[in-house]
Design a protein around this motif. Structure first.
Motif, PDB file in Angstrom:
ATOM      1  N   ALA A   1       0.831  -1.201   0.000  1.00 20.80           N
ATOM      2  CA  ALA A   1       0.000   0.000   0.000  1.00 20.80           C
ATOM      3  C   ALA A   1       0.869   1.256   0.000  1.00 20.80           C
ATOM      4  N   LYS A   2       0.428   2.264  -0.678  1.00 21.71           N
ATOM      5  CA  LYS A   2       1.115   3.560  -0.679  1.00 21.71           C
ATOM      6  C   LYS A   2       0.285   4.524   0.154  1.00 21.71           C
ATOM      7  N   THR A   3       0.960   5.412   0.877  1.00 23.30           N
ATOM      8  CA  THR A   3       0.262   6.412   1.663  1.00 23.30           C
ATOM      9  C   THR A   3       0.976   7.742   1.527  1.00 23.30           C
ATOM     10  N   SER A   4       0.245   8.816   1.653  1.00 24.43           N
ATOM     11  CA  SER A   4       0.835  10.145   1.560  1.00 24.43           C
ATOM     12  C   SER A   4       1.283  10.637   2.938  1.00 24.43           C
ATOM     13  N   PHE A   5       1.174   9.801   3.946  1.00 22.54           N
ATOM     14  CA  PHE A   5       1.542  10.141   5.320  1.00 22.54           C
ATOM     15  C   PHE A   5       2.972   9.706   5.591  1.00 22.54           C
ATOM     16  N   ARG A   6       3.764  10.584   6.194  1.00 20.45           N
ATOM     17  CA  ARG A   6       5.149  10.252   6.547  1.00 20.45           C
ATOM     18  C   ARG A   6       5.293  10.370   8.059  1.00 20.45           C
ATOM     19  N   PRO A   7       5.522   9.258   8.755  1.00 14.90           N
ATOM     20  CA  PRO A   7       5.657   9.323  10.210  1.00 14.90           C
ATOM     21  C   PRO A   7       6.943  10.026  10.623  1.00 14.90           C
ATOM     22  N   LEU A   8       6.928  10.584  11.823  1.00 16.06           N
ATOM     23  CA  LEU A   8       8.097  11.279  12.351  1.00 16.06           C
ATOM     24  C   LEU A   8       8.857  10.392  13.330  1.00 16.06           C
ATOM     25  N   HIS A   9      10.116  10.710  13.512  1.00 15.67           N
ATOM     26  CA  HIS A   9      10.995  10.079  14.497  1.00 15.67           C
ATOM     27  C   HIS A   9      11.003   8.560  14.371  1.00 15.67           C
ATOM     28  N   ASP A  10      10.700   7.834  15.459  1.00 17.65           N
ATOM     29  CA  ASP A  10      10.794   6.367  15.442  1.00 17.65           C
ATOM     30  C   ASP A  10       9.421   5.716  15.290  1.00 17.65           C
ATOM     31  N   ARG A  11       8.523   6.388  14.592  1.00 12.60           N
ATOM     32  CA  ARG A  11       7.182   5.835  14.385  1.00 12.60           C
ATOM     33  C   ARG A  11       7.100   5.142  13.024  1.00 12.60           C
ATOM     34  N   VAL A  12       6.188   4.176  12.951  1.00 11.53           N
ATOM     35  CA  VAL A  12       5.947   3.435  11.714  1.00 11.53           C
ATOM     36  C   VAL A  12       4.450   3.361  11.467  1.00 11.53           C
TER      37      VAL A  12
ATOM     38  N   GLU B   1      -0.518  -9.118  13.476  1.00 11.77           N
ATOM     39  CA  GLU B   1       0.513  -9.177  12.451  1.00 11.77           C
ATOM     40  C   GLU B   1       0.181  -8.144  11.394  1.00 11.77           C
ATOM     41  N   GLY B   2       1.199  -7.469  10.886  1.00 10.60           N
ATOM     42  CA  GLY B   2       0.951  -6.450   9.881  1.00 10.60           C
ATOM     43  C   GLY B   2       2.152  -6.235   8.985  1.00 10.60           C
ATOM     44  N   GLU B   3       1.936  -5.362   8.015  1.00  8.19           N
ATOM     45  CA  GLU B   3       2.996  -5.014   7.065  1.00  8.19           C
ATOM     46  C   GLU B   3       3.327  -3.541   7.227  1.00  8.19           C
ATOM     47  N   ILE B   4       4.611  -3.230   7.285  1.00 12.48           N
ATOM     48  CA  ILE B   4       5.074  -1.846   7.403  1.00 12.48           C
ATOM     49  C   ILE B   4       4.858  -1.163   6.055  1.00 12.48           C
ATOM     50  N   ILE B   5       4.135  -0.023   6.059  1.00  9.81           N
ATOM     51  CA  ILE B   5       3.948   0.696   4.792  1.00  9.81           C
ATOM     52  C   ILE B   5       4.628   2.065   4.784  1.00  9.81           C
ATOM     53  N   ALA B   6       5.093   2.533   5.955  1.00  7.00           N
ATOM     54  CA  ALA B   6       5.857   3.784   6.010  1.00  7.00           C
ATOM     55  C   ALA B   6       6.669   3.799   7.296  1.00  7.00           C
TER      56      ALA B   6
ATOM     57  N   LEU C   1      -6.342   6.491   6.891  1.00 10.54           N
ATOM     58  CA  LEU C   1      -5.586   7.320   5.953  1.00 10.54           C
ATOM     59  C   LEU C   1      -5.825   6.800   4.550  1.00 10.54           C
ATOM     60  N   ASP C   2      -6.120   7.686   3.633  1.00 11.10           N
ATOM     61  CA  ASP C   2      -6.344   7.315   2.231  1.00 11.10           C
ATOM     62  C   ASP C   2      -7.366   6.175   2.118  1.00 11.10           C
ATOM     63  N   GLY C   3      -8.384   6.173   2.996  1.00 11.23           N
ATOM     64  CA  GLY C   3      -9.438   5.169   2.954  1.00 11.23           C
ATOM     65  C   GLY C   3      -9.066   3.817   3.536  1.00 11.23           C
ATOM     66  N   GLN C   4      -7.889   3.708   4.150  1.00 13.79           N
ATOM     67  CA  GLN C   4      -7.436   2.441   4.731  1.00 13.79           C
ATOM     68  C   GLN C   4      -7.380   2.558   6.250  1.00 13.79           C
ATOM     69  N   ASP C   5      -7.700   1.471   6.950  1.00 15.12           N
ATOM     70  CA  ASP C   5      -7.534   1.422   8.398  1.00 15.12           C
ATOM     71  C   ASP C   5      -6.100   1.013   8.681  1.00 15.12           C
ATOM     72  N   LEU C   6      -5.353   1.897   9.342  1.00 10.25           N
ATOM     73  CA  LEU C   6      -3.939   1.679   9.606  1.00 10.25           C
ATOM     74  C   LEU C   6      -3.631   1.897  11.081  1.00 10.25           C
ATOM     75  N   LEU C   7      -2.444   1.504  11.489  1.00  9.45           N
ATOM     76  CA  LEU C   7      -1.954   1.731  12.840  1.00  9.45           C
ATOM     77  C   LEU C   7      -0.683   2.566  12.764  1.00  9.45           C
ATOM     78  N   ILE C   8      -0.566   3.527  13.667  1.00  8.28           N
ATOM     79  CA  ILE C   8       0.686   4.268  13.813  1.00  8.28           C
ATOM     80  C   ILE C   8       1.237   3.884  15.176  1.00  8.28           C
ATOM     81  N   MET C   9       2.483   3.403  15.196  1.00  4.78           N
ATOM     82  CA  MET C   9       3.078   2.976  16.464  1.00  4.78           C
ATOM     83  C   MET C   9       4.564   3.272  16.469  1.00  4.78           C
TER      84      MET C   9
END
Length: 98
Positions: free
Chosen positions: A2-13, A40-45, A80-88
């Motif tokens: 998946a592509k996202t226009s969101f860029r996490p800061l520091h040590d977040r994914v 379980e998940g896949e890192i997208i950013a 984000l962008d119509g997808q349910d995601l996790l920021i951690m």
């Protein structure tokens, strides 16, 4: 991936959960209401990394495309962008799956 226009800061994914199994090993189909959210998940950013005490940038150990395991209550759920995601934070990730 998946592509996202969101860029996490520091040590977040940003993690996209992988789909849970639809049935048990014995063949019993699990209804949506009884399913637990997968851990379980896949890192997208990924963010650029954290800074140590001296101010030096320490890059993250995970990269886009890695499949990871994380805690049941880890991260913040966002849409984000119509997808349910996790920021951690990277520290919420237990490990990378083979």
């Amino acid at each position: 991936m998946a592509k996202t226009s969101f860029r996490p800061l520091h040590d977040r994914v940003v993690v996209k959960r992988l789909e849970a199994e639809q049935k048990t090993a014995g063949g019993i189909i699990i209804p949506d209401t009884a399913k637990e959210k997968p851990q379980e998940g896949e890192i997208i950013a990924v963010g650029p990394g954290a800074r140590d005490e001296s101010g030096k940038l320490v890059p993250l150990d995970v990269k886009v495309g890695d499949k990871v395991l994380f805690g049941k209550w880890s991260g913040t759920e966002v849409k984000l962008d119509g997808q349910d995601l996790l920021i951690m934070k990277e520290s919420d990730i237990m490990g990378i799956v083979g």
